[in-house]
Design a protein around this motif. Structure first.
Motif, short mmCIF file in Angstrom:
data_model
loop_
_atom_site.label_atom_id
_atom_site.label_comp_id
_atom_site.label_asym_id
_atom_site.label_seq_id
_atom_site.Cartn_x
_atom_site.Cartn_y
_atom_site.Cartn_z
N SER A 219 0.80 -1.22 0.00
CA SER A 219 0.00 0.00 0.00
C SER A 219 0.84 1.27 0.00
O SER A 219 0.33 2.35 -0.29
CB SER A 219 -0.93 0.00 1.22
N ARG B 54 -1.01 3.36 -12.79
CA ARG B 54 -1.91 2.70 -11.83
C ARG B 54 -2.21 3.61 -10.64
O ARG B 54 -3.35 3.73 -10.20
CB ARG B 54 -1.27 1.42 -11.32
N ALA B 55 -1.17 4.23 -10.12
CA ALA B 55 -1.35 5.10 -8.96
C ALA B 55 -2.26 6.27 -9.27
O ALA B 55 -3.06 6.70 -8.43
CB ALA B 55 0.02 5.60 -8.47
N HIS C 82 -5.93 5.04 -9.42
CA HIS C 82 -6.49 4.38 -8.24
C HIS C 82 -7.65 5.15 -7.64
O HIS C 82 -8.65 4.56 -7.20
CB HIS C 82 -5.38 4.18 -7.19
N THR C 83 -7.55 6.47 -7.63
CA THR C 83 -8.64 7.26 -7.05
C THR C 83 -9.93 7.10 -7.83
O THR C 83 -11.02 7.20 -7.27
CB THR C 83 -8.25 8.75 -7.00
N ILE D 183 -8.98 -2.93 -3.94
CA ILE D 183 -8.95 -1.52 -4.33
C ILE D 183 -8.94 -0.63 -3.11
O ILE D 183 -8.19 0.36 -3.04
CB ILE D 183 -10.16 -1.21 -5.24
N GLY E 121 -5.60 -0.57 -1.51
CA GLY E 121 -4.55 0.04 -2.31
C GLY E 121 -3.41 -0.88 -2.63
O GLY E 121 -2.31 -0.43 -2.97
N TRP F 284 -4.40 -4.46 -6.66
CA TRP F 284 -5.71 -4.40 -7.31
C TRP F 284 -5.52 -4.29 -8.82
O TRP F 284 -4.43 -4.07 -9.32
CB TRP F 284 -6.49 -3.18 -6.81
#
Length: 478
Positions: A51, A141-142, A145-146, A359, A362, A365
């Motif tokens: 994470s 990806r980062a 993620h939101t 998800i 974090g 996923w």
């Protein structure tokens, strides 16, 4: 989406032991110090909890960008290519030996992937640039993620657009890196026994990242995932006083783009399946299959939206059921329900909940390539259109097989620019004409072997991969 790559680690080396330069004697030592920083950053990144790794990616990218120009300067010196208009003479003292941990090869469950010994500067270039491509994918990806969280509907339009634009930029950069490596492998063939840098795998990664970038282009203007996220957000109360606003989309264009993404994903699956003669990680192959299914299902959904906007609700429902079939979920016809039954739906619901937990935490996923999210969008539209068709339109629902079989070809959106190998500035090249300083920290630092502590055996009776939970005080019986 995108694929959750694992960054490799590497052994420590000293370039002055393998290369010497009469014109720029400080170059091998400076390259060694830059590489040591990268190696340390990769080891530290690996020890972080999953994470926390996303926030550490900019430091990995900075270490890579600091080291790569010196690596290419060494490569140019060996090949007799000028750097910044200046000749650099680099002589091979003895054959380079370096180790990198492979991250794309199939391994026994519960065991860490092995390290491979490489004996050329080209292999070092391939692994370093592959790590750069993985880092760009992880940065994408980062940023996405939101948008995958259940409360993503609270994200403003500007934040959503910025996240999607940043992710698209990183995926295009990753594609450029992998495409460059594919072109380089045609002249400098990497070892066929190492799948991570084989030509087939690099070609597959280039196609996969292009498919992901194309799907993100559609995501930018696709309002339906946000509507589904809003409906699943337990904290939202908008459903009490208004219906969700769904603007019209360029459905036919989006469908053609999704078909192009499906073609790239299918090509990636085929290339990665070859693996250069060795088996590639099953999770990566499964991801490419999910990516292909998701892209094709999105195309079916947009074709359905296009026909529904023309008043052909029955045909639109058929497109949605074809999309569910492409995803591998239970179709809407009575035959599909009899064939798959309730167990298939229970299995699907369980997999969706497990992905939702990943998800929220974090961690790892996105291994489904957005397949479950697309399934939710299709189910929402099918429920809505079937209700309208049963009460208002009353149109016959045709078979979806002929519709899916006669889909047009895809349409490309991106034209990636080739990766430009970075070069050192003239002033930095000039500074390396001076002989190396014996008091330099790179001479005095004794770097232990890469992952030496990780190669130790597991504690007796410990489950594989849990040795970090055991300390010296708890390892004894008394």
């Amino acid at each position: 989406m995108p694929f959750p790559f694992t960054l490799p680690t590497t052994s420590s080396i000293s370039f002055p032991d393998f290369f010497s330069s009469s014109t720029h004697p400080s170059l091998p030592l400076t390259a060694t110090s830059r590489r040591a920083v990268l190696r340390s950053a990769l080891k530290s990144h690996k020890r972080l909890p999953s994470s926390s790794r996303a926030s550490n990616l900019p430091s990995i990218l900075a270490a890579l960008n600091d080291y790569i120009p010196y690596l290419f300067a060494l490569d140019a010196g060996v090949s007799g290519i000028p750097v910044a208009g200046e000749e650099i003479d680099v002589v091979l003292v003895k054959e380079l030996q370096v180790e990198w941990r492979v991250v794309l090869s199939a391994t026994t469950p519960g065991r860490e992937s092995p390290r491979v010994k490489l004996k050329s500067l080209d292999s070092e270039v391939f692994f370093v640039l592959s790590t750069l491509g993985y880092t760009y994918c992880l940065l994408a990806r980062a940023q996405l993620h939101t948008l995958a969280l259940q409360n993503a509907s609270s994200t403003s339009t500007e934040q959503r657009a910025g996240a999607i634009a940043g992710a698209m930029k990183n995926l295009i950069a990753a594609n450029s890196v992998f495409t460059y490596l594919v072109a380089r492998s045609q002249h400098n063939q990497p070892p066929a026994s190492v799948p991570d840098i084989s030509q087939a795998v690099l070609s597959g990664l280039a196609s996969m990242t292009l498919a992901e970038a194309t799907l993100i282009t559609v995501l930018k203007d696709d309002p339906y995932p946000a509507v589904v996220s809003e409906q699943r957000n337990k904290e939202s109360k908008d459903w009490m006083f208004k219906n969700p606003d769904i603007p019209k989309v360029r459905a036919h264009l989006f469908a053609r783009l999704c078909l192009a993404a499906a073609e790239h994903a299918s090509r990636a699956q085929g290339m990665l399946g070859n693996g250069g003669g060795t088996k590639v990680d099953a999770d990566l192959l499964e991801y490419c299959d999910d990516l292909k299914r998701t892209a094709k299902a999105k195309a079916c959904r947009f074709f359905g939206i296009d026909t529904e906007l023309e008043g052909k609700t029955g045909e639109g429902i058929a497109w949605l059921r074809g999309a569910k079939k492409e995803l591998g979920f239970t179709g809407g016809s009575d035959e599909d329900k009899r064939k798959f039954g309730a167990f298939s739906k229970l299995k699907k619901d369980w997999a969706e909940k497990r992905e939702d937990k990943r998800i929220e935490k974090g961690g790892e996923w996105g291994g489904d390539a957005g397949r479950f999210e697309e399934g939710r969008v299709i189910e929402m539209l099918e429920k809505k259109w079937v209700k309208e068709n049963d009460t208002v339109n009353v149109q016959l629902i045709p078979q979806y097989e002929p519709l899916v079989a006669n889909m047009p070809s895809g349409r490309e959106y991106h034209t990636p620019k080739p990766y430009q190998a970075p070069t050192l500035d003239e002033d930095i090249i000039a500074q390396m004409r001076a002989p190396p300083d014996p008091n330099d920290i790179a001479y005095q630092t004794v770097d232990d072997d890469s992952d030496a502590e990780e190669s130790q055996s597991e504690p007796v009776g410990a489950f594989p991969g849990t040795k970090d939970q055991y300390s010296a005080s708890t390892s004894s019986y008394y």
